[in-house]
Scaffold this motif. Structure first.
Motif, short mmCIF file in Angstrom:
data_model
loop_
_atom_site.label_atom_id
_atom_site.label_comp_id
_atom_site.label_asym_id
_atom_site.label_seq_id
_atom_site.Cartn_x
_atom_site.Cartn_y
_atom_site.Cartn_z
N ILE A 23 0.83 -1.20 0.00
CA ILE A 23 0.00 0.00 0.00
C ILE A 23 0.87 1.25 0.00
O ILE A 23 1.75 1.42 0.84
N GLY A 24 0.61 2.12 -0.97
CA GLY A 24 1.30 3.40 -1.06
C GLY A 24 0.36 4.55 -0.76
O GLY A 24 -0.83 4.48 -1.09
N LEU A 25 0.88 5.58 -0.14
CA LEU A 25 0.13 6.81 0.14
C LEU A 25 0.86 7.98 -0.51
O LEU A 25 2.10 7.99 -0.56
N GLU A 26 0.12 8.96 -0.97
CA GLU A 26 0.72 10.23 -1.37
C GLU A 26 -0.02 11.35 -0.66
O GLU A 26 -1.25 11.47 -0.77
N ILE A 27 0.73 12.16 0.08
CA ILE A 27 0.17 13.33 0.75
C ILE A 27 0.72 14.54 0.02
O ILE A 27 1.90 14.84 0.09
N ALA A 28 -0.15 15.21 -0.73
CA ALA A 28 0.24 16.37 -1.53
C ALA A 28 -0.50 17.60 -1.03
O ALA A 28 -1.34 17.52 -0.12
N ALA A 29 -0.20 18.75 -1.62
CA ALA A 29 -0.77 20.01 -1.12
C ALA A 29 -2.29 20.01 -1.17
O ALA A 29 -2.93 20.61 -0.31
N ASP A 30 -2.87 19.33 -2.17
CA ASP A 30 -4.32 19.42 -2.35
C ASP A 30 -5.05 18.08 -2.31
O ASP A 30 -6.23 18.02 -2.62
N HIS A 31 -4.36 17.01 -1.92
CA HIS A 31 -5.04 15.71 -1.87
C HIS A 31 -4.25 14.69 -1.09
O HIS A 31 -3.04 14.85 -0.84
N LEU B 105 2.87 8.26 -5.96
CA LEU B 105 1.96 7.26 -5.39
C LEU B 105 2.40 5.86 -5.78
O LEU B 105 2.47 4.95 -4.94
N HIS B 106 2.71 5.66 -7.06
CA HIS B 106 3.18 4.35 -7.51
C HIS B 106 4.54 4.01 -6.90
O HIS B 106 4.79 2.86 -6.54
N GLY B 107 5.40 5.01 -6.78
CA GLY B 107 6.70 4.77 -6.16
C GLY B 107 6.57 4.38 -4.71
O GLY B 107 7.32 3.52 -4.21
N ALA B 108 5.60 4.98 -4.00
CA ALA B 108 5.38 4.62 -2.59
C ALA B 108 4.90 3.18 -2.47
O ALA B 108 5.36 2.43 -1.59
N ALA B 109 3.98 2.77 -3.35
CA ALA B 109 3.50 1.39 -3.31
C ALA B 109 4.63 0.42 -3.65
O ALA B 109 4.76 -0.65 -3.04
N ARG B 110 5.44 0.80 -4.62
CA ARG B 110 6.58 -0.05 -4.99
C ARG B 110 7.55 -0.17 -3.82
O ARG B 110 8.09 -1.26 -3.55
N ALA B 111 7.81 0.93 -3.12
CA ALA B 111 8.71 0.89 -1.96
C ALA B 111 8.15 0.00 -0.86
O ALA B 111 8.89 -0.70 -0.17
N ALA B 112 6.82 0.02 -0.69
CA ALA B 112 6.19 -0.85 0.32
C ALA B 112 6.34 -2.31 -0.05
O ALA B 112 6.41 -3.18 0.83
N LEU B 113 6.43 -2.60 -1.35
CA LEU B 113 6.55 -3.98 -1.83
C LEU B 113 7.99 -4.49 -1.79
O LEU B 113 8.23 -5.70 -1.76
N GLN B 114 8.95 -3.58 -1.78
CA GLN B 114 10.35 -3.94 -1.94
C GLN B 114 10.87 -4.98 -0.95
O GLN B 114 11.72 -5.81 -1.32
N PRO B 115 10.43 -4.99 0.33
CA PRO B 115 10.94 -6.02 1.25
C PRO B 115 10.75 -7.45 0.76
O PRO B 115 11.54 -8.34 1.10
N PRO C 93 -2.33 -10.97 2.24
CA PRO C 93 -1.44 -10.48 3.30
C PRO C 93 -0.86 -9.11 2.91
O PRO C 93 -0.51 -8.89 1.75
N VAL C 94 -0.77 -8.20 3.86
CA VAL C 94 -0.23 -6.88 3.61
C VAL C 94 1.27 -6.87 3.89
O VAL C 94 1.71 -7.25 4.97
N VAL C 95 2.04 -6.41 2.89
CA VAL C 95 3.49 -6.32 3.06
C VAL C 95 3.85 -5.11 3.92
O VAL C 95 4.68 -5.20 4.83
N GLY C 96 3.22 -3.97 3.65
CA GLY C 96 3.52 -2.76 4.41
C GLY C 96 2.90 -1.55 3.76
O GLY C 96 2.22 -1.64 2.73
N VAL C 97 3.14 -0.39 4.37
CA VAL C 97 2.60 0.88 3.91
C VAL C 97 3.75 1.89 3.86
O VAL C 97 4.54 1.99 4.80
N VAL C 98 3.83 2.63 2.76
CA VAL C 98 4.82 3.72 2.64
C VAL C 98 4.10 4.98 2.19
O VAL C 98 3.29 4.94 1.25
N ALA C 99 4.38 6.10 2.86
CA ALA C 99 3.77 7.38 2.52
C ALA C 99 4.79 8.27 1.81
O ALA C 99 5.93 8.40 2.26
N ALA C 100 4.38 8.86 0.70
CA ALA C 100 5.19 9.84 -0.02
C ALA C 100 4.80 11.23 0.46
O ALA C 100 3.64 11.62 0.37
#
Length: 387
Positions: A81-89, A364-374, A138-145
């Motif tokens: 799971i990836g998250l993106e926290i941006a100025a407007d969303h 957002l895609h990079g965050a999800a990819r980083a969460a998958l990397q382990p 199963p959830v691998v993890g969560v990473v927020a951008a």
């Protein structure tokens, strides 16, 4: 290397080769990619297939000899799971081992108008909603951008001027909000995550990556690897000074690139409402009577920042991403002219200025990819979970 470590290393090499391969690959192809023997690769593949991390396709005839059995990461086995926290969303994306999108949620709001706690509560809610779409995996993890500087020791957001955040423990607080789930939760700079998708498109290349989003940032990529710097902040082009004692930046300093070409700065210069969405910025600029002036400011300011970076880094390719990509054709002549006046790189040959077209939301895609990397780094952990 001890046998257990060697097994982990080889499994990781095979799984990583399958991830990066542009198409399904055979056992023989994997042996060539990893430089492992064919018997070793066959044994590793059987282990990965048995654990549900790799799947075999239907045999394909390759002329004389035995048919090829194509291999690929297994679909629908794990959720990252990836998250993106941006100025407007705030956006949330769930992907499986193949990178396939399984679920997505986005909520639009001006983040700086609320508190960090409000935003993190929203982010946690979106994570739960994405999780609820695929409850069986199963959830691998969560990473927020997050668009800000991050402490290398504990992942706190030291400062995110575009969000009006300072000293926010994003990873730790999200972990608390997602309890009783005990998934690994982390936070990384949004530009560092965005560039991962560009590296996939340009394996082994060296380039300067500049992205316009909440602010302006980027990364330095050398032979396919991101330059981190001592504190992990290399690539903060948004705070390169382009006008000494110029406009005040949201970081509290003056003359930064962000003060001239950030999302909010461009909206103000063009007389747009500050409620304009990031994704609509370029389209709204096109309708503005101040577009030509804004394009000039972007080209000259970005050109100075790029020239300074190229003088230090000795690179010859610049990749524009975010809202800079759609206007790349317009700003390139101005950027190039400015670079030629100020950068030594111009003496070495023409500068390549290219646009990134790969994804509309690379952070957002990079965050999800980083969460998958382990899973790719430590496949033994996931193999043992299936037993």
């Amino acid at each position: 290397m001890q046998s257990a470590h060697l097994r982990e290393h080889n499994l990781s090499a095979v799984l990583g080769a399958l991830q990066s391969a542009p198409s399904p690959t055979s056992r023989a192809g994997l042996a060539a990619l990893t430089r492992l023997t064919k018997p070793t690769v066959s044994k590793l593949v059987e282990e990965l297939v048995g654990a549900g991390l790799v799947e075999e396709g239907a045999p394909v005839s390759a002329g004389a000899g035995r048919p090829m059995v194509p291999l690929r990461p297994a679909a629908g086995t794990l959720l990252a799971i990836g998250l993106e926290i941006a100025a407007d969303h705030v956006s949330c994306l769930g992907i499986d081992l193949t990178g396939e999108e399984l679920a997505r949620r986005t909520v639009y709001r001006r983040i700086a108008d609320g508190t960090a706690e409000d935003t993190l509560a929203l982010a946690a809610r979106l994570v739960r909603e994405v999780r609820a779409e695929v409850p069986e995996l199963p959830v691998v993890g969560v990473v927020a951008a997050v668009p800000g500087r991050i402490a290398p020791d504990d992942g706190r957001i030291l400062s995110a001027p575009g969000l009006d955040w300072a000293d926010v423990p994003v990873g730790a607080r999200l972990h608390e909000l997602l309890a009783p789930a005990d998934w690994p939760v982390g936070a990384q700079n949004d530009n560092r995550l965005s560039v991962l998708t560009e590296i996939d498109r340009r394996p082994g290349e060296s380039f300067l990556y500049v992205r316009g989003s909440t602010g302006v940032g980027g990364a330095v990529v050398l032979e396919g690897s991101v330059l981190e710097g001592v504190h992990g902040w290399a690539g903060e082009f948004g705070h390169t000074v382009v006008v000494p004692d110029g406009l005040e930046c949201r970081c509290g300093r003056r003359g930064c690139l962000e003060a001239y070409i950030s999302y909010l700065s461009l909206a103000r210069q063009a007389g747009l409402s500050e409620d304009v969405r990031l994704e609509d910025l370029v389209e709204e600029l096109a309708r503005s009577s101040s577009r030509a002036e804004a394009i000039g400011v972007i080209g000259r300011s970005l050109g100075l920042a790029v020239a300074n970076a190229l003088n230090v880094l000795d690179l010859s390719t610049v990749v524009l991403s975010g809202y800079l990509a759609p206007i790349a054709e317009e700003i390139t002549p101005i950027v190039r002219e400015t670079v030629e006046r100020h950068a030594l790189a111009a003496e070495a040959g023409p500068l390549a200025i290219e646009r990134s077209d790969h994804l509309a939301d690379p952070a957002l895609h990079g965050a999800a990819r980083a969460a998958l990397q382990p899973v790719f780094d430590h496949p033994v952990t996931w193999i043992e979970r299936t037993r």
